[in-house]
Write a protein that holds these residues in place. Structure first.
Motif, PDB file in Angstrom:
ATOM      1  N   LYS A 275       0.845  -1.186   0.000  1.00  0.00           N
ATOM      2  CA  LYS A 275       0.000   0.000   0.000  1.00  0.00           C
ATOM      3  C   LYS A 275       0.885   1.241   0.000  1.00  0.00           C
ATOM      4  N   MET A 276       0.431   2.265  -0.708  1.00  0.00           N
ATOM      5  CA  MET A 276       1.178   3.514  -0.767  1.00  0.00           C
ATOM      6  C   MET A 276       0.192   4.673  -0.830  1.00  0.00           C
ATOM      7  N   SER A 277       0.480   5.731  -0.083  1.00  0.00           N
ATOM      8  CA  SER A 277      -0.293   6.970  -0.194  1.00  0.00           C
ATOM      9  C   SER A 277       0.657   8.071  -0.641  1.00  0.00           C
ATOM     10  N   ILE A 278       0.155   8.971  -1.497  1.00  0.00           N
ATOM     11  CA  ILE A 278       1.005   9.997  -2.095  1.00  0.00           C
ATOM     12  C   ILE A 278       0.356  11.363  -1.961  1.00  0.00           C
ATOM     13  N   VAL A 279       1.151  12.340  -1.500  1.00  0.00           N
ATOM     14  CA  VAL A 279       0.725  13.737  -1.516  1.00  0.00           C
ATOM     15  C   VAL A 279       1.693  14.521  -2.394  1.00  0.00           C
ATOM     16  N   GLY A 280       1.180  15.559  -3.024  1.00  0.00           N
ATOM     17  CA  GLY A 280       1.995  16.434  -3.856  1.00  0.00           C
ATOM     18  C   GLY A 280       1.120  17.540  -4.397  1.00  0.00           C
ATOM     19  N   ASN A 281       1.726  18.641  -4.815  1.00  0.00           N
ATOM     20  CA  ASN A 281       0.906  19.687  -5.393  1.00  0.00           C
ATOM     21  C   ASN A 281       0.330  19.219  -6.735  1.00  0.00           C
ATOM     22  N   THR A 282      -0.580  19.985  -7.298  1.00  0.00           N
ATOM     23  CA  THR A 282      -1.306  19.533  -8.480  1.00  0.00           C
ATOM     24  C   THR A 282      -0.368  19.250  -9.645  1.00  0.00           C
ATOM     25  N   THR A 283       0.665  20.069  -9.805  1.00  0.00           N
ATOM     26  CA  THR A 283       1.610  19.843 -10.898  1.00  0.00           C
ATOM     27  C   THR A 283       2.382  18.551 -10.688  1.00  0.00           C
ATOM     28  N   MET A 284       2.887  18.315  -9.474  1.00  0.00           N
ATOM     29  CA  MET A 284       3.604  17.077  -9.186  1.00  0.00           C
ATOM     30  C   MET A 284       2.691  15.864  -9.389  1.00  0.00           C
ATOM     31  N   HIS A 285       1.447  15.981  -8.948  1.00  0.00           N
ATOM     32  CA  HIS A 285       0.423  14.942  -9.102  1.00  0.00           C
ATOM     33  C   HIS A 285       0.253  14.591 -10.578  1.00  0.00           C
ATOM     34  N   LEU A 287       2.252  15.335 -13.200  1.00  0.00           N
ATOM     35  CA  LEU A 287       3.464  14.862 -13.852  1.00  0.00           C
ATOM     36  C   LEU A 287       3.784  13.421 -13.472  1.00  0.00           C
ATOM     37  N   LEU A 288       3.495  13.031 -12.244  1.00  0.00           N
ATOM     38  CA  LEU A 288       3.700  11.640 -11.827  1.00  0.00           C
ATOM     39  C   LEU A 288       2.835  10.692 -12.648  1.00  0.00           C
ATOM     40  N   ILE A 289       1.571  11.046 -12.808  1.00  0.00           N
ATOM     41  CA  ILE A 289       0.643  10.178 -13.519  1.00  0.00           C
ATOM     42  C   ILE A 289       0.879  10.231 -15.029  1.00  0.00           C
ATOM     43  N   GLY A 290       1.384  11.367 -15.485  1.00  0.00           N
ATOM     44  CA  GLY A 290       1.562  11.562 -16.913  1.00  0.00           C
ATOM     45  C   GLY A 290       0.418  12.331 -17.543  1.00  0.00           C
ATOM     46  N   LEU A 291      -0.278  13.151 -16.746  1.00  0.00           N
ATOM     47  CA  LEU A 291      -1.409  13.929 -17.247  1.00  0.00           C
ATOM     48  C   LEU A 291      -0.940  15.231 -17.879  1.00  0.00           C
ATOM     49  N   ASP A 292      -1.774  15.793 -18.711  1.00  0.00           N
ATOM     50  CA  ASP A 292      -1.487  17.058 -19.393  1.00  0.00           C
ATOM     51  C   ASP A 292      -1.497  18.201 -18.376  1.00  0.00           C
ATOM     52  N   VAL A 293      -0.398  18.959 -18.327  1.00  0.00           N
ATOM     53  CA  VAL A 293      -0.310  20.086 -17.391  1.00  0.00           C
ATOM     54  C   VAL A 293      -0.471  21.433 -18.091  1.00  0.00           C
ATOM     55  N   SER A 294      -0.753  21.431 -19.386  1.00  0.00           N
ATOM     56  CA  SER A 294      -0.718  22.669 -20.166  1.00  0.00           C
ATOM     57  C   SER A 294      -1.781  23.668 -19.740  1.00  0.00           C
ATOM     58  N   HIS A 295      -2.876  23.205 -19.118  1.00  0.00           N
ATOM     59  CA  HIS A 295      -3.951  24.129 -18.742  1.00  0.00           C
ATOM     60  C   HIS A 295      -3.829  24.633 -17.304  1.00  0.00           C
ATOM     61  N   LEU A 296      -2.825  24.136 -16.566  1.00  0.00           N
ATOM     62  CA  LEU A 296      -2.694  24.526 -15.160  1.00  0.00           C
ATOM     63  C   LEU A 296      -2.232  25.962 -14.983  1.00  0.00           C
ATOM     64  N   ALA A 297      -1.420  26.442 -15.906  1.00  0.00           N
ATOM     65  CA  ALA A 297      -0.777  27.747 -15.717  1.00  0.00           C
ATOM     66  C   ALA A 297      -1.408  28.872 -16.529  1.00  0.00           C
ATOM     67  N   VAL A 298      -2.525  28.596 -17.203  1.00  0.00           N
ATOM     68  CA  VAL A 298      -3.212  29.642 -17.967  1.00  0.00           C
ATOM     69  C   VAL A 298      -4.669  29.702 -17.515  1.00  0.00           C
ATOM     70  N   SER A 299      -5.202  30.923 -17.472  1.00  0.00           N
ATOM     71  CA  SER A 299      -6.579  31.114 -17.029  1.00  0.00           C
ATOM     72  C   SER A 299      -7.536  30.315 -17.912  1.00  0.00           C
ATOM     73  N   ASN A 331      -6.793  16.932  -5.141  1.00  0.00           N
ATOM     74  CA  ASN A 331      -6.403  18.333  -5.290  1.00  0.00           C
ATOM     75  C   ASN A 331      -7.605  19.228  -5.011  1.00  0.00           C
ATOM     76  N   ILE A 332      -7.318  20.478  -4.687  1.00  0.00           N
ATOM     77  CA  ILE A 332      -8.375  21.473  -4.495  1.00  0.00           C
ATOM     78  C   ILE A 332      -8.493  22.369  -5.721  1.00  0.00           C
ATOM     79  N   GLY A 333      -7.358  22.705  -6.330  1.00  0.00           N
ATOM     80  CA  GLY A 333      -7.348  23.564  -7.508  1.00  0.00           C
ATOM     81  C   GLY A 333      -6.019  23.460  -8.206  1.00  0.00           C
ATOM     82  N   SER A 334      -5.782  24.341  -9.167  1.00  0.00           N
ATOM     83  CA  SER A 334      -4.593  24.236 -10.006  1.00  0.00           C
ATOM     84  C   SER A 334      -3.300  24.347  -9.205  1.00  0.00           C
TER      85      SER A 334
END
Length: 610
Positions: A275-285, A287-299, A331-334
């Motif tokens: 078993k493993m539990s992971i915390v990290g900010n939304t960007t780290m979250h 990037l770990l999974i391999g999700l698209d981060v392009s919309h995180l930094a733009v309104s 996560n709560i938000g970007s």
């Protein structure tokens, strides 16, 4: 061409790459705050023989002592055959383990368990299949039916049954069989809590039967090779699919390196971790999974997913038991991620009746405010100054970093991690140094360093420590040696700290106003983060990092995000609680807020702020 990295490493460089790019490709440690643009001056290496002519960037960021000693910026060095390089292999000071020692769940309910079974052997009178025989015995033992085996279990059940005379141990998570092992291994059940920070990654290995901490390990996040903060990493990942994959592989490689270290330093094999539990900010979250981060930094700053997630270790490429359950906190938000939710879970006093503020300080800064009527969270654009980025001699809390400063008329006393000669200053040292400089009169409340010729209020010793640098004045904290330069705080450094602390203070004031209360009505201010552990209440009040409140209301709780990951690992009800927090917390976007902008301008002063 071959480059020798002292003491005994040889790497191959390509014709088209800089030394920085070669070091990153070979996963060697080099500070890369500006992603190789030559603007941060942090990627110092020492060329031991025939150093190249200093570049414009070298001349801008390195002083004469460093240039003469062969120091150059790796991003400007063109590799040459036979080049000999010395990197700044400074050991990280592991401050995480001491913060977690003694951490034990008051209620132990990991929701994963092991059952040892002795199963009847097949015969002509009992021709049940191997899986059917196991499923029936398990149902009889625990009173629950397991009718849907995975292909992984079916493929190994026959061999495991016969390996130890039909004695085996079954690992169960709720309604799923994760693993079967020959013999009785029921007393060996392990889990890992992971804190993926922008700067460093920490793992805590726990015995899930006793709830005891076995070992904590941490290391720099390999993603730092691609930038110091989340914005630079998002920008890098957006450039190409190859870059995004490099970021994903870097953080996974960091985790797997630490898992290997745990295996070497304990008697726990990686395959025993289920078993493993992971915390990290939304960007780290992402990037770990391999999700698209392009919309995180733009309104309007939209993430791919905020809900809590569950994967198998095999799916995420994490080198523990391939069927192990991995849980990512929501996560709560970007820019308010699972690390903030983890910090709330790790500092549950913030949820008690009354008005409580949680400040999670690190490379990023998140704020969480809880009143009797609402919960709100936001991220402030504090920048990475608290971690040393953007500060001329700033560095992380490693050996050689100044971590505490006191100033008298007779001079400056610096406490250095590891007790050695200082080579830089970490966040806690920077904050105390600025406070001490203000108290001594070296700087005023606007942050301006005194003009020594007219600073009659200063002793001769302190006046002599103020000198004019390239563009502005600087103050010498510690004098250097033949090969190491002086450690100074420049006018620009003071300004960077003012911007960071002003953003935090303005964010606090904005949240408090939006909640309809005053700063005076706060019952507690809780600072979390490994860095925050080493701060002193009077220092942060004196420089205006937080608004002026009674110091007894301020509490340092250490790395609460990692503690939250541990609590959710050991008690699955805590994991379920984080989903409730995700649904209740209102995310506040401070960008474009006139209220925040107004408070920010008034929060730049180095004084106690109302």
């Amino acid at each position: 061409m071959e480059i020798k990295i002292l003491p005994n490493r040889v790497i191959e460089s390509k014709d088209t790459e800089t030394l920085m790019e070669a070091l990153i490709r070979h996963q060697l440690p080099v500070d890369n705050i500006c992603n190789g643009k030559g603007t941060c001056g942090k990627c110092k290496v020492r060329v031991m023989e025939n150093p190249s002519v200093p570049s414009a960037q070298d001349l801008k960021h390195l002083n004469e002592v460093e240039l003469q000693a062969g120091f150059r910026l790796a991003c400007t060095v063109v590799p040459e055959e036979g080049m000999v390089i010395q990197l700044n292999f400074v050991e990280s000071q592991d401050r995480k383990e001491s913060a977690l020692l003694g951490m034990k769940a008051s209620v132990l309910d990991p929701r994963v368990e092991k059952i040892c079974l002795t199963i009847s052997k097949p015969s002509l009178e009992d021709e049940r299949g191997d899986w059917d025989r196991l499923a029936d015995a398990l149902s009889t033992s625990i009173g629950r039916s397991y009718n849907s085996p995975s292909l992984y279990i079916l493929n190994k059940v026959s061999d495991v049954l016969r390996a130890d005379n039909y004695v085996l141990t079954v690992t169960i998570f709720e309604n799923e069989i994760l693993e079967i092992e020959q013999g009785d291994t029921a007393k060996r059940l392990y889990g890992v809590a992971v804190d993926i920070g922008t700067t460093s990654v920490g793992l805590a290995l726990y015995d899930l039967i006793e709830g005891d901490l076995i070992k904590v390990v941490s290391i720099e996040n390999e993603q730092t090779a691609y930038g110091a903060d989340v914005i630079s990493r998002i920008s890098f990942a957006k450039e190409s699919q190859e870059n995004a994959l490099a970021m994903r592989n870097a953080v996974r490689r960091t985790i797997n390196h630490l898992l290997k270290e745990l295996e070497l330093k304990t008697d726990v094999r990686k395959n025993e971790i289920v078993k493993m539990s992971i915390v990290g900010n939304t960007t780290m979250h992402h990037l770990l999974i391999g999700l698209d981060v392009s919309h995180l930094a733009v309104s309007p700053f939209v993430s791919v997913c905020n809900r809590p997630l569950e994967f198998s270790a095999h799916e995420l490429g994490v080198e523990i038991n391939p069927q192990a359950k991995i849980f990512l906190l929501p996560n709560i938000g970007s820019f308010v991620g699972g690390d903030t939710v983890g910090a709330i879970a790790g500092a549950p006093e913030v949820l008690e009746p009354g008005n409580h503020l949680l400040i999670d300080l690190g490379t990023n800064c998140e704020l969480f405010l809880k009143t009797d009527n609402l919960m709100m969270a936001c991220s402030t654009a504090a920048g990475p100054a608290f971690e040393g980025a953007g500060i001329a001699y700033g560095m992380r809390a490693k050996q050689g970093a100044i971590e505490s400063v006191s100033i008298t008329d007779n001079g400056v006393n610096c406490e250095v991690i590891g007790g050695q000669e200082p080579i830089g200053i970490c966040g806690s040292g920077l904050i105390e140094a600025i406070d001490e400089m203000k108290r001594a009169g070296v700087i005023n409340k606007q942050g301006k360093i005194a003009v020594p010729e007219t600073a009659d209020h200063l002793s001769v010793e302190l006046r002599n420590r103020i000198r004019t640098a390239v563009k502005a004045r600087e103050f010498v904290l510690a004098y250097g040696t033949d090969q190491r330069s002086d450690v100074t705080i420049s006018q620009k450094d003071v300004g960077e700290l003012q911007l960071a602390k002003g953003a935090v203070c303005a964010g606090i004031k904005t949240l408090v106003e939006m909640a309809g209360i005053s700063v005076a009505e706060l019952d507690s201010v809780i600072l979390s983060g490994t860095f925050a552990t080493y701060l002193k209440a009077n220092n942060i009040l004196n420089i205006g990092l937080v608004p002026d409140i009674p110091p007894e209301k301020i509490k340092m709780v250490g790395n609460a995000a990692h503690v939250g990951a541990i609590r959710t690992l050991l008690n699955h009800r805590e994991m379920n609680m984080t989903e409730e927090l995700y649904r209740k917390i209102r995310h506040i976007e401070l960008g474009g807020s006139a209220t925040f902008s107004s408070y920010f301008m008034n929060s730049l002063y180095l004084e106690r702020l109302s």
